[in-house]
Design an enzyme around this catalytic site. Structure first.
Site, PDB file in Angstrom:
ATOM      1  N   SER A 194      -2.854  -6.711   0.026  1.00  0.00           N
ATOM      2  CA  SER A 194      -2.789  -7.624   1.250  1.00  0.00           C
ATOM      3  C   SER A 194      -3.264  -8.887   0.673  1.00  0.00           C
ATOM      4  O   SER A 194      -2.786  -9.475  -0.153  1.00  0.00           O
ATOM      5  CB  SER A 194      -3.821  -6.944   2.104  1.00  0.00           C
ATOM      6  N   ASP A 265      19.365   8.642   5.985  1.00  0.00           N
ATOM      7  CA  ASP A 265      19.267   7.153   5.012  1.00  0.00           C
ATOM      8  C   ASP A 265      18.761   7.796   3.512  1.00  0.00           C
ATOM      9  O   ASP A 265      17.803   7.190   2.904  1.00  0.00           O
ATOM     10  CB  ASP A 265      18.018   6.372   5.600  1.00  0.00           C
ATOM     11  N   ASP A 271      11.586  14.975   7.723  1.00  0.00           N
ATOM     12  CA  ASP A 271      10.595  13.706   7.222  1.00  0.00           C
ATOM     13  C   ASP A 271      10.041  13.226   8.651  1.00  0.00           C
ATOM     14  O   ASP A 271      10.857  12.863   9.448  1.00  0.00           O
ATOM     15  CB  ASP A 271      11.127  12.667   6.366  1.00  0.00           C
ATOM     16  N   ASP A 404       4.736  -0.455   6.917  1.00  0.00           N
ATOM     17  CA  ASP A 404       3.703  -1.448   6.926  1.00  0.00           C
ATOM     18  C   ASP A 404       3.725  -2.292   8.235  1.00  0.00           C
ATOM     19  O   ASP A 404       4.864  -3.085   8.296  1.00  0.00           O
ATOM     20  CB  ASP A 404       3.564  -2.419   5.832  1.00  0.00           C
ATOM     21  N   HIS A 442       0.029   0.011   5.572  1.00  0.00           N
ATOM     22  CA  HIS A 442      -0.521  -1.232   4.930  1.00  0.00           C
ATOM     23  C   HIS A 442      -1.441  -0.759   3.706  1.00  0.00           C
ATOM     24  O   HIS A 442      -2.504  -0.375   3.971  1.00  0.00           O
ATOM     25  CB  HIS A 442      -1.280  -1.986   5.850  1.00  0.00           C
TER      26      HIS A 442
END
Length: 557
Positions: A194, A265, A271, A404, A442
């Site tokens: 961050s 993907d 998932d 995030d 994050h």
């Protein structure tokens, strides 16, 4: 010498001189005396404009920090605390922890989040347990990491937060190592996420000879545009007549995204996160929500064009239950979400003081322009020219969570592309790797495999294994030249190591992704392989990415 006294273009060419001069003078001033014990450091260590307030031996066991953090399983160490005053208005607090035995001959400095405001003790514990000398700083202010009242009328403190505090801490820590150990570290590393990731890239760009290896997690390196993007998102949410997106709305968004994209993907259909979100391209117009709510979501997904990338979304349940309420919607009050809180603090105190600024006062472009003027040269670490850093063999690992919602993961891809353009793809691969983490929020958290020895999180099960730990991977790259192409990450049950491992997945060096090989348990990392995405040309690097990147960085130049 303060770099910000020079035009941004000139600073690029001054960095080598400044980095070398700072390192040389600080080291020479800090190391004329040798200490024969921890307590003697308070009397024998001398460095200009530096005060040692504590030097004491901490016994092995559980250590309770001044912030009341309970840190178990700590080795016996020498704890040194003090402050530096490089300007008359500076008060940069730091701590340096030195192992009393078992030192691995290496130094690791950790960054901190937001506007910092306190020494991040919890981030110091794991490196010390590994045998590192570890140091950290409060970045020169004492606050709650969001409030910037300390900066009003104190421009030198802003410089301290921007880059000077981390440099002061580096120099004093290396001096203390020499005084205590009678030798300097053989290797030096920096780890942050961050704001700490912003600091990590600041080290590579401003002080390129200070560290042999750097780990930059989810860096807020384009800080002024990040804050402008925050304000844009708050304004978008406040434009909804009901005032926000409800939890039910977020559940609808999450479930719809998973239903359309999961398993298509490269990931598994079971998932609760997306493996490669850019392969999805989910259209919010399909949602059974009101027009104004869909428009707000579209704005957040796209971001303010040319300013900062949007938050397309990398997971279902993570966005619904972890990230969006915390960072974006504020559980009913967007201004109270962390994006809103940071934007309001930044623009009302640092950018437009005493103006009555609100998230709807100006356009995102106007916010970014003024923020660049006031803070850009101090806060932003967006320079892709890392030639000085690489000239001594420096290695850089960057990582970010696809889920995030604090700092858009596209920002990491922007820097990836910028490095490739500036340094050349071949040269970049000699010193740089980017790992995108499916389902991670994050810096940590989220439904994906999110523990791999990074900042702000427990280590994986094997912290000494370069194949499963990012710090060990960096060290192995620097010391042994073994390039990390894959790091196995762990998802603990309820994100608690004491409850055992839920599953593991390999993190692949971008643009590769992990794909199930059809053999073995889906909970085992060995059942997945790192492969190119099916549509690598579109997803890895295309003209649209470059154009957007150039627009976003244009106002910084």
């Amino acid at each position: 010498m303060i770099l910000d006294e020079y035009p941004v273009g000139s600073r690029k060419y001054l960095r080598t001189f400044v980095a070398v001069a700072f390192a040389t003078t600080a080291f020479a001033a800090a190391t004329p005396a040798k200490a024969d014990s921890c307590s003697n450091l308070a009397k024998t260590f001398h460095r200009p404009k530096t005060t040692i307030t504590m030097a004491q031996t901490v016994p092995a066991g559980t250590f309770v920090s001044p912030a009341a953090d309970t840190l178990p399983n700590m080795p016996k160490f020498c704890r040194v605390a003090g402050f530096a005053t490089p300007s008359s208005d500076s008060h940069i607090q730091f701590e340096v922890w030195l192992p009393q035995s078992g030192w691995n001959l290496k130094y690791l400095q950790v960054g901190c989040g937001g506007y910092c405001g306190a020494v991040p003790y919890t981030s110091m514990a794991d490196p010390l347990r590994r045998g590192y000398v570890v140091a950290a700083t409060d970045d020169g202010n004492q606050s709650n990491a969001i409030d910037t009242s300390w900066a009003v009328g104190h421009p030198e403190k802003v410089v301290d937060w921007g880059y000077r505090a981390i440099k002061e801490t580096t120099d004093v820590a290396k001096g203390l190592i020499f005084a205590f150990q009678n030798s300097g570290p053989q290797r030096s590393y920096f780890l942050g996420c961050s704001n700490g990731g912003r600091e990590a890239l600041m080290e590579a760009q401003h002080y390129p000879r200070d560290f042999d290896g750097i780990i930059a997690g989810s860096p807020g390196n384009n800080w002024t545009h990040l804050m402008s993007g925050f304000a844009y998102n708050v304004a978008a949410l406040q434009g909804i007549s009901s005032g926000d997106l409800s939890q039910s709305d977020l559940d609808t968004l999450s479930k719809s995204t998973l239903a359309e994209c999961a398993g298509k993907d490269g990931g598994l259909s079971t998932d609760q996160f997306l493996n490669n979100p850019r392969a999805c391209g989910f259209d919010p117009k399909k949602l059974s929500l009101s027009k104004e709510k869909i428009e707000a979501i579209e704005k957040i997904f796209s971001g303010p064009r040319g300013i900062f990338p949007g938050y397309q979304g990398g997971s279902g349940e993570a966005n619904s239950f972890v990230d969006w309420p915390l960072w974006l919607t504020g559980s009913g009050n967007p201004a109270a979400g962390l994006q809103g809180a940071f934007a309001i603090s930044t623009f009302t105190k640092l950018v437009f003081p005493n103006s009555g600024w609100t998230p709807t006062s100006f356009t995102a472009a106007d916010n970014a322009k003024q923020a660049d003027k006031e803070l850009g040269a101090i806060a932003n670490s967006i320079d892709p020219d890392l030639r000085v850093f690489t000239s001594h063999g420096g290695k850089l690992i960057q990582y970010a969570g696809w889920s995030d919602s604090a700092i858009s993961p596209q920002n990491d891809l922007d820097y990836f592309h910028a490095l490739n353009r500036e340094m050349g793809k071949g040269a970049t691969r000699e010193f740089y790797r980017l790992f995108m983490v499916p389902g991670m929020a994050h810096c940590n958290g989220g439904p994906g495999a999110n523990a791999f020895g990074q900042a702000f999180t427990p280590s994986g099960p094997n912290p000494s294994d370069p194949a499963a730990d990012i710090i060990s991977a960096l060290d192995n790259w620097v010391v042994n030249g073994r390039v990390p192409e894959q790091i196995n990450a762990t998802k603990y049950v309820n994100d608690d190591p004491n409850q055992g491992v839920a599953f593991q997945r390999p993190l692949c060096a971008f643009p590769n992704i992990a794909k199930y090989n059809g053999r073995g348990s889906t909970a085992a990392a060995s059942s997945f392989e790192c492969v190119r995405p099916d549509d690598d040309e579109r997803l890895g690097h295309d003209d649209h990415d470059d154009h957007q990147h150039e627009q976003r960085l244009g106002a910084n130049r």
